[in-house]
Design a protein around this motif. Structure first.
Motif, PDB file in Angstrom:
ATOM      1  N   ASP A 140      13.379  56.875  72.824  1.00 57.42           N
ATOM      2  CA  ASP A 140      13.188  56.715  71.245  1.00 57.42           C
ATOM      3  C   ASP A 140      13.682  55.172  71.023  1.00 57.42           C
ATOM      4  O   ASP A 140      14.364  55.171  69.925  1.00 57.42           O
ATOM      5  N   ALA A 141      12.930  54.269  71.777  1.00 57.66           N
ATOM      6  CA  ALA A 141      13.531  52.901  71.546  1.00 57.66           C
ATOM      7  C   ALA A 141      12.745  52.087  70.426  1.00 57.66           C
ATOM      8  O   ALA A 141      11.723  52.620  69.880  1.00 57.66           O
ATOM      9  N   GLY A 154       4.643  47.975  72.335  1.00 64.57           N
ATOM     10  CA  GLY A 154       5.294  48.946  71.857  1.00 64.57           C
ATOM     11  C   GLY A 154       4.565  50.289  71.945  1.00 64.57           C
ATOM     12  O   GLY A 154       5.237  51.298  71.765  1.00 64.57           O
ATOM     13  N   LYS A 155       3.354  50.465  72.440  1.00 66.91           N
ATOM     14  CA  LYS A 155       2.495  51.541  72.470  1.00 66.91           C
ATOM     15  C   LYS A 155       2.574  51.893  73.704  1.00 66.91           C
ATOM     16  O   LYS A 155       1.777  53.149  73.901  1.00 66.91           O
ATOM     17  N   GLY A 206       4.777  60.130  70.703  1.00 65.38           N
ATOM     18  CA  GLY A 206       5.503  59.987  69.292  1.00 65.38           C
ATOM     19  C   GLY A 206       6.696  59.282  69.166  1.00 65.38           C
ATOM     20  O   GLY A 206       7.338  59.096  68.248  1.00 65.38           O
ATOM     21  N   TYR A 207       7.092  58.607  70.593  1.00 65.46           N
ATOM     22  CA  TYR A 207       8.295  57.747  70.357  1.00 65.46           C
ATOM     23  C   TYR A 207       8.171  56.819  71.767  1.00 65.46           C
ATOM     24  O   TYR A 207       7.432  57.109  72.601  1.00 65.46           O
ATOM     25  N   LEU A 208       8.727  55.757  71.720  1.00 69.07           N
ATOM     26  CA  LEU A 208       8.750  54.547  72.883  1.00 69.07           C
ATOM     27  C   LEU A 208       9.773  55.152  73.819  1.00 69.07           C
ATOM     28  O   LEU A 208      11.028  55.108  73.639  1.00 69.07           O
ATOM     29  N   GLU A 209       9.427  55.254  75.108  1.00 70.71           N
ATOM     30  CA  GLU A 209      10.090  55.277  76.132  1.00 70.71           C
ATOM     31  C   GLU A 209       9.546  54.753  77.389  1.00 70.71           C
ATOM     32  O   GLU A 209       8.398  55.123  77.902  1.00 70.71           O
ATOM     33  N   ARG A 210      10.110  53.841  78.162  1.00 70.31           N
ATOM     34  CA  ARG A 210      10.010  53.151  79.504  1.00 70.31           C
ATOM     35  C   ARG A 210      10.944  53.030  80.165  1.00 70.31           C
ATOM     36  O   ARG A 210      11.861  52.153  79.976  1.00 70.31           O
TER      37      ARG A 210
END
Length: 494
Positions: A141-142, A72-73, A79-83
């Motif tokens: 932003d997951a 998750g990091k 500032g937000y999760l994006e992959r």
């Protein structure tokens, strides 16, 4: 990026510590083997059972949760999760997952569409393989559980078998696949990873470009993966005769399991899905000088089209025509399962003092009835064109993605239901409730894999049914339940 990823030791430190690491690992391996004896048989003394339960909790819950937080990091954004597909964060996450696969005793590789594989051949390497998987990419932003939970749970369950000395006793090969793209965020084309494995990815997919003009083939080359239209199927497609089945663990992304108070459910089927791209073109002009009566405003037209979509999907029985093509259409089932979403909208030139010249928006339409979905798209398209004609704007409707509804294999579902019951009984003792059977409104890699082999899915409870959001949450003990269920299922393959 995940700042907590381990740094490699220098050669001197590795050389110095090798004897001590070997002794420690040998001792842990011996203890683990003793502790995991009779994993699901119920035999053994109380001390052995206690150590076994502690190690189950340590690996299937504590370590799994730690790994989910670590993934998750790993993000492309601050500032937000994006992959997204083959981004720097996705490649980093794939490397982390590959290390965990090797820790579980699996042979690993990355294929020519970026999927990460971990495989054990078992006792019969030439037998049909069981595939277990989910996706490593995310939406913007997951939450940290969508996709990742299925990968981590499968690896943890195989690690249990490895520690118990049972990994090589599997009667068939077992392969975990972390698919490179399921969400379709970057290239607006879902299931790139699993569709390639199933052999249903069109070669033209390599030429799809993202918003920056970079194609799928370009981004693969940037990561030293040389995939061409000629070798796409030769390198990626699995022979269906070599595959026994596909299993996927995934968060429910809905509220049913939380409502019934159980952490696990078996998926009966997955709703069909269509994604449309709607482009409305009008007359661009000055916001202060063009009279309202003379405007050809694509923004106002798009707003009416979006409200039309909402009305149709709320009450399809008021819109669907009964003609020679729609006789017998089960409108009642449509009313119960049809959902439509506009999740993306853009304008050009996007200035506050300019009447737009063009507006583009997406439509995501899902239902368990494929015939009903086609009828809705037909009716929606006709009504949209009529609105655009009345407003003197042009309208282009493009189909960007189609996936038919999928029914999960009854035999595989029965085995997963039994495994889920075993997991729940292990956690809660005697339980009276039946393991719930659910339909999935969300699309999953199992949809693409069903084109090649039988599929089965387990759902895991998530708080409030929230997903595709940083508020997405799964209880630690529900992570444990998922791991126990996959462990119990794998025990049937020994």
């Amino acid at each position: 990026m995940a700042s907590g990823l381990p740094k490699p030791h220098s050669l001197d430190h590795e050389t110095f510590f090798i004897p001590y690491i070997f002794i420690a690992c040998f001792g842990l391996s011996l203890l683990s083997t003793l502790a995991f004896a009779s994993t699901f048989t119920g035999t053994g003394n109380d001390d052995t059972k206690g150590r076994k339960n502690d190690l189950f909790t340590e690996i299937l819950r504590d370590e799994a949760v730690m790994r989910l937080n670590e993934l998750g990091k790993v993000s492309d954004a601050d500032g937000y999760l994006e992959r997204t597909f083959m981004s720097l964060a996705s490649v980093t996450a794939g490397n982390v997952i590959r290390r965990w696969m090797e820790d579980a005793g699996l042979r690993t590789w990355v294929d020519s569409i970026g999927n990460v594989h971990g495989r054990v051949d078992g006792m019969n390497p030439s037998s049909q393989a069981l595939l277990i998987g989910s996706h490593l990419d995310t939406v913007v932003d997951a939450g940290i559980f969508d996709g990742s939970l299925g990968i981590v749970s499968a690896i943890s369950a195989l690690k249990i078998l490895n520690m118990n000395g049972k990994l090589e006793r599997l009667k068939r090969p077992v392969e975990v696949i972390a698919f490179s793209d399921e969400e379709g965020v970057r290239f607006q084309s879902t299931f790139l990873g699993s569709a390639a494995i199933a052999g249903v990815l069109p070669v033209s997919a390599l030429n799809i470009s993202d918003k920056s003009g970079v194609s799928v083939q370009d981004v693969l080359k940037e990561n030293s993966i040389d995939t061409t239209e000629e070798n796409l199927f030769q390198q990626l497609k699995y022979d269906p005769d070599t595959v026994w089945g596909y299993v996927e663990v995934h968060i429910e992304q809905g509220p049913v399991l939380e409502k019934v108070g159980l952490p696990l459910g078996v998926v009966k089927g997955i709703a069909g899905q269509t994604r449309l791209k709607v482009t409305v073109r009008g007359s661009q002009g000055h916001a202060g000088t063009v009279p309202m009566s003379m405007r050809q405003d694509p923004m106002a037209a798009a707003a009416e089209l979006i409200v039309l979509l909402e009305s149709l999907c709320r009450c399809p029985e008021n819109f669907v025509s009964y003609d020679g093509h729609c006789n017998g259409l089960p409108v009642d089932s449509l009313a119960g399962s049809l959902v439509c979403t506009v999740g993306e909208i853009s304008t050009w030139p996007s200035a506050s003092n300019v009447i737009p010249g063009q507006v583009t928006f997406s439509i995501d339409l899902r239902t368990v009835d494929d015939m009903g979905r086609e009828a809705i798209i037909y009716e929606l398209s006709n009504r949209m064109y009529a609105v655009c004609d009345r407003r003197s704007v042009s309208c282009l409707i493009e189909r960007k993605h189609d996936a038919n509804a999928v029914i999960c294999d009854p035999g595989l579902s029965s085995q997963l239901k039994s495994a889920a019951y075993t997991a729940l009984k292990r956690i809660e003792g005697d339980i009276q409730e039946e393991v719930p059977v659910l339909m999935s409104g969300a699309g999953h890699d199992a949809m693409a894999m069903s084109r090649m082999t039988k599929v089965g899915m387990l759902f895991v409870r998530c708080r409030g049914g929230i997903s595709h959001s940083p508020e997405e949450h799964v209880l630690d003990d529900d992570v444990l339940a998922a791991g126990l269920a996959i462990s119990a299922f794998l025990e049937t393959q020994i």
